[in-house]
Design a protein around this motif. Structure first.
Motif, PDB file in Angstrom:
ATOM      1  N   GLU A  79     -26.495  47.006  13.606  1.00 46.34           N
ATOM      2  CA  GLU A  79     -26.910  47.411  12.215  1.00 46.34           C
ATOM      3  C   GLU A  79     -25.751  47.643  11.566  1.00 46.34           C
ATOM      4  O   GLU A  79     -24.667  48.620  12.042  1.00 46.34           O
ATOM      5  CB  GLU A  79     -27.856  48.587  12.161  1.00 46.34           C
ATOM      6  CG  GLU A  79     -29.176  48.177  12.872  1.00 46.34           C
ATOM      7  CD  GLU A  79     -30.022  49.180  12.896  1.00 46.34           C
ATOM      8  OE1 GLU A  79     -30.288  49.915  11.722  1.00 46.34           O
ATOM      9  OE2 GLU A  79     -31.009  49.371  13.750  1.00 46.34           O
ATOM     10  N   ASN A  80     -25.185  47.144  10.493  1.00 49.63           N
ATOM     11  CA  ASN A  80     -24.192  47.767   9.601  1.00 49.63           C
ATOM     12  C   ASN A  80     -24.827  48.396   8.267  1.00 49.63           C
ATOM     13  O   ASN A  80     -25.945  47.957   7.801  1.00 49.63           O
ATOM     14  CB  ASN A  80     -23.559  46.554   8.988  1.00 49.63           C
ATOM     15  CG  ASN A  80     -22.744  45.585   9.955  1.00 49.63           C
ATOM     16  OD1 ASN A  80     -22.262  46.234  11.077  1.00 49.63           O
ATOM     17  ND2 ASN A  80     -22.493  44.491   9.847  1.00 49.63           N
ATOM     18  N   ALA A  81     -24.313  49.214   7.811  1.00 48.01           N
ATOM     19  CA  ALA A  81     -24.897  50.180   6.918  1.00 48.01           C
ATOM     20  C   ALA A  81     -24.855  49.446   5.644  1.00 48.01           C
ATOM     21  O   ALA A  81     -23.768  48.796   5.073  1.00 48.01           O
ATOM     22  CB  ALA A  81     -23.920  51.557   6.556  1.00 48.01           C
ATOM     23  N   GLY A  82     -26.211  49.267   4.914  1.00 41.71           N
ATOM     24  CA  GLY A  82     -26.326  48.830   3.531  1.00 41.71           C
ATOM     25  C   GLY A  82     -26.234  47.098   3.931  1.00 41.71           C
ATOM     26  O   GLY A  82     -26.642  46.354   3.031  1.00 41.71           O
ATOM     27  N   GLN A  83     -26.125  46.736   5.255  1.00 36.38           N
ATOM     28  CA  GLN A  83     -26.356  45.349   5.266  1.00 36.38           C
ATOM     29  C   GLN A  83     -27.756  44.925   6.059  1.00 36.38           C
ATOM     30  O   GLN A  83     -28.138  45.603   6.999  1.00 36.38           O
ATOM     31  CB  GLN A  83     -25.145  44.679   6.173  1.00 36.38           C
ATOM     32  CG  GLN A  83     -23.845  45.086   5.721  1.00 36.38           C
ATOM     33  CD  GLN A  83     -23.613  43.894   4.714  1.00 36.38           C
ATOM     34  OE1 GLN A  83     -23.979  42.866   4.426  1.00 36.38           O
ATOM     35  NE2 GLN A  83     -22.563  44.397   3.774  1.00 36.38           N
ATOM     36  N   PRO A  84     -28.132  43.334   6.257  1.00 37.76           N
ATOM     37  CA  PRO A  84     -29.157  43.225   6.750  1.00 37.76           C
ATOM     38  C   PRO A  84     -29.018  43.433   8.401  1.00 37.76           C
ATOM     39  O   PRO A  84     -28.023  43.132   8.897  1.00 37.76           O
ATOM     40  CB  PRO A  84     -29.332  41.908   6.332  1.00 37.76           C
ATOM     41  CG  PRO A  84     -28.442  41.418   5.460  1.00 37.76           C
ATOM     42  CD  PRO A  84     -27.501  42.516   5.276  1.00 37.76           C
ATOM     43  N   GLU A  85     -30.132  43.619   9.379  1.00 38.23           N
ATOM     44  CA  GLU A  85     -29.872  43.623  10.410  1.00 38.23           C
ATOM     45  C   GLU A  85     -29.377  42.378  11.072  1.00 38.23           C
ATOM     46  O   GLU A  85     -29.913  41.435  10.563  1.00 38.23           O
ATOM     47  CB  GLU A  85     -31.242  44.118  11.049  1.00 38.23           C
ATOM     48  CG  GLU A  85     -31.361  44.130  12.604  1.00 38.23           C
ATOM     49  CD  GLU A  85     -32.780  44.293  13.189  1.00 38.23           C
ATOM     50  OE1 GLU A  85     -32.898  45.678  13.282  1.00 38.23           O
ATOM     51  OE2 GLU A  85     -33.414  43.649  13.088  1.00 38.23           O
ATOM     52  N   ILE A  86     -28.526  42.268  12.095  1.00 40.27           N
ATOM     53  CA  ILE A  86     -28.110  41.296  12.767  1.00 40.27           C
ATOM     54  C   ILE A  86     -28.736  41.366  14.265  1.00 40.27           C
ATOM     55  O   ILE A  86     -28.440  42.183  14.922  1.00 40.27           O
ATOM     56  CB  ILE A  86     -26.461  40.990  12.962  1.00 40.27           C
ATOM     57  CG1 ILE A  86     -25.953  41.062  11.211  1.00 40.27           C
ATOM     58  CG2 ILE A  86     -26.130  39.822  13.737  1.00 40.27           C
ATOM     59  CD1 ILE A  86     -24.647  41.344  11.388  1.00 40.27           C
ATOM     60  N   VAL A  87     -29.251  40.266  14.683  1.00 46.20           N
ATOM     61  CA  VAL A  87     -29.678  40.118  15.933  1.00 46.20           C
ATOM     62  C   VAL A  87     -29.112  38.771  16.744  1.00 46.20           C
ATOM     63  O   VAL A  87     -29.022  37.841  16.215  1.00 46.20           O
ATOM     64  CB  VAL A  87     -31.262  39.853  15.952  1.00 46.20           C
ATOM     65  CG1 VAL A  87     -31.930  39.618  17.439  1.00 46.20           C
ATOM     66  CG2 VAL A  87     -32.123  40.903  15.283  1.00 46.20           C
ATOM     67  N   PHE A  88     -28.774  39.246  18.155  1.00 45.89           N
ATOM     68  CA  PHE A  88     -27.999  38.124  18.827  1.00 45.89           C
ATOM     69  C   PHE A  88     -28.716  37.773  19.809  1.00 45.89           C
ATOM     70  O   PHE A  88     -29.476  38.640  20.549  1.00 45.89           O
ATOM     71  CB  PHE A  88     -26.578  38.573  19.533  1.00 45.89           C
ATOM     72  CG  PHE A  88     -25.559  39.030  18.482  1.00 45.89           C
ATOM     73  CD1 PHE A  88     -25.208  40.478  17.693  1.00 45.89           C
ATOM     74  CD2 PHE A  88     -24.529  38.003  17.967  1.00 45.89           C
ATOM     75  CE1 PHE A  88     -24.392  40.699  16.829  1.00 45.89           C
ATOM     76  CE2 PHE A  88     -23.821  38.249  16.873  1.00 45.89           C
ATOM     77  CZ  PHE A  88     -23.466  39.659  16.559  1.00 45.89           C
ATOM     78  N   ARG A  89     -28.867  36.464  20.117  1.00 43.76           N
ATOM     79  CA  ARG A  89     -29.567  35.937  21.018  1.00 43.76           C
ATOM     80  C   ARG A  89     -28.928  35.164  21.891  1.00 43.76           C
ATOM     81  O   ARG A  89     -28.442  33.865  21.428  1.00 43.76           O
ATOM     82  CB  ARG A  89     -30.987  35.250  20.555  1.00 43.76           C
ATOM     83  CG  ARG A  89     -31.787  34.726  21.480  1.00 43.76           C
ATOM     84  CD  ARG A  89     -33.400  34.640  20.835  1.00 43.76           C
ATOM     85  NE  ARG A  89     -33.775  33.366  21.477  1.00 43.76           N
ATOM     86  CZ  ARG A  89     -34.091  32.332  21.360  1.00 43.76           C
ATOM     87  NH1 ARG A  89     -34.345  32.130  19.932  1.00 43.76           N
ATOM     88  NH2 ARG A  89     -34.750  31.488  22.133  1.00 43.76           N
TER      89      ARG A  89
ATOM     90  N   GLY B 138     -19.215  36.871  10.564  1.00 46.95           N
ATOM     91  CA  GLY B 138     -18.296  36.178  11.424  1.00 46.95           C
ATOM     92  C   GLY B 138     -17.495  37.226  11.986  1.00 46.95           C
ATOM     93  O   GLY B 138     -17.421  37.104  13.433  1.00 46.95           O
ATOM     94  N   ARG B 139     -17.190  38.268  11.618  1.00 45.85           N
ATOM     95  CA  ARG B 139     -16.295  39.379  12.453  1.00 45.85           C
ATOM     96  C   ARG B 139     -17.116  40.250  13.367  1.00 45.85           C
ATOM     97  O   ARG B 139     -16.840  40.242  14.454  1.00 45.85           O
ATOM     98  CB  ARG B 139     -15.934  40.318  11.156  1.00 45.85           C
ATOM     99  CG  ARG B 139     -15.262  41.482  11.751  1.00 45.85           C
ATOM    100  CD  ARG B 139     -14.527  42.559  10.733  1.00 45.85           C
ATOM    101  NE  ARG B 139     -15.618  43.066   9.824  1.00 45.85           N
ATOM    102  CZ  ARG B 139     -15.676  42.620   8.535  1.00 45.85           C
ATOM    103  NH1 ARG B 139     -15.005  41.723   8.045  1.00 45.85           N
ATOM    104  NH2 ARG B 139     -16.558  43.015   7.703  1.00 45.85           N
ATOM    105  N   THR B 140     -18.356  40.007  12.986  1.00 44.40           N
ATOM    106  CA  THR B 140     -19.318  40.659  13.969  1.00 44.40           C
ATOM    107  C   THR B 140     -19.736  39.702  14.966  1.00 44.40           C
ATOM    108  O   THR B 140     -19.928  40.413  16.254  1.00 44.40           O
ATOM    109  CB  THR B 140     -20.545  41.131  13.254  1.00 44.40           C
ATOM    110  OG1 THR B 140     -20.477  41.877  12.048  1.00 44.40           O
ATOM    111  CG2 THR B 140     -21.761  41.896  13.768  1.00 44.40           C
ATOM    112  N   MET B 141     -19.893  38.586  14.701  1.00 47.98           N
ATOM    113  CA  MET B 141     -19.786  37.641  15.965  1.00 47.98           C
ATOM    114  C   MET B 141     -18.931  37.653  16.920  1.00 47.98           C
ATOM    115  O   MET B 141     -18.953  37.579  18.146  1.00 47.98           O
ATOM    116  CB  MET B 141     -20.121  36.180  15.371  1.00 47.98           C
ATOM    117  CG  MET B 141     -20.214  35.241  16.419  1.00 47.98           C
ATOM    118  SD  MET B 141     -21.649  35.245  17.461  1.00 47.98           S
ATOM    119  CE  MET B 141     -22.802  34.516  16.779  1.00 47.98           C
ATOM    120  N   LEU B 142     -17.678  37.537  16.303  1.00 48.98           N
ATOM    121  CA  LEU B 142     -16.515  37.429  17.131  1.00 48.98           C
ATOM    122  C   LEU B 142     -16.233  38.928  18.080  1.00 48.98           C
ATOM    123  O   LEU B 142     -15.893  38.867  19.179  1.00 48.98           O
ATOM    124  CB  LEU B 142     -15.201  37.531  16.315  1.00 48.98           C
ATOM    125  CG  LEU B 142     -13.790  37.224  16.671  1.00 48.98           C
ATOM    126  CD1 LEU B 142     -13.932  35.716  17.805  1.00 48.98           C
ATOM    127  CD2 LEU B 142     -12.777  37.004  15.736  1.00 48.98           C
TER     128      LEU B 142
END
Length: 169
Positions: free
Chosen positions: A5-15, A104-108
């Motif tokens: 979760e990033n403040a103010g950003q949509p939730e990112i789910v990694f699978r 991209g930064r979060t994925m990395l």
């Protein structure tokens, strides 16, 4: 499945995906978009089933923004390092509409964390000169050019390496 979760950003789910069975059906539209945008890139072809096999100490992830597959990325043991200390980032791509969102930064960062957990000491990735935004992302994330890993072919790929223990190259 990891959730970021990033403040103010949509939730990112990694699978994590099964490269052989799930990859084409889950991220097929992403791959097709990437191939249209970046024609002739072999790294955008679906992976061989063995590329992320247990013997290669790798993982293949898809990141969802909401319910939409928006990015892919993975790593495997770099075949050019006999020590097994180097993870090679593979098949990283962010959907056009999700770029400049931090995905991209979060994925990395997710890939780096998982590689560290898998006992890798460094990450290696490749980019070509024409991918200026990608190279800027990698450099901001602490990756540095490393000519020792540049391919010896005519691919024009440039190697970038980052120590996962926080030490400079």
């Amino acid at each position: 499945m990891n959730v970021t979760e990033n403040a103010g950003q949509p939730e990112i789910v990694f699978r994590a995906l099964d490269a052989g069975g799930e990859f084409p059906s889950v991220v097929g539209p992403l791959v097709e978009a990437a191939k249209r945008e970046l024609p002739g890139r072999p790294e955008l072809e679906p992976p061989d089933e063995g590329e992320y096999a247990a013997k290669n100490r790798g993982v293949l992830l898809v990141a969802y923004l909401g319910r939409q597959a928006s990015a892919t990325g993975g790593y495997r043991a770099f075949p050019g390092d006999p020590t097994g200390n180097t993870a090679e980032v593979r098949r990283m791509f962010v959907r056009t509409g999700a770029r400049r969102s931090g995905l991209g930064r979060t994925m990395l960062a997710e890939l780096e964390e998982r590689a560290w957990d898998d006992e890798y000491g460094q990450m290696l990735l490749y980019a070509t000169e024409d991918l200026a935004a990608a190279r800027a992302l990698y450099e901001m994330a602490g990756y540095r050019r490393h000519t020792d890993f540049d391919p010896k072919d005519d691919s024009g790929r440039l190697a970038y390496v980052k120590q996962l223990n926080g030490q400079a190259n």
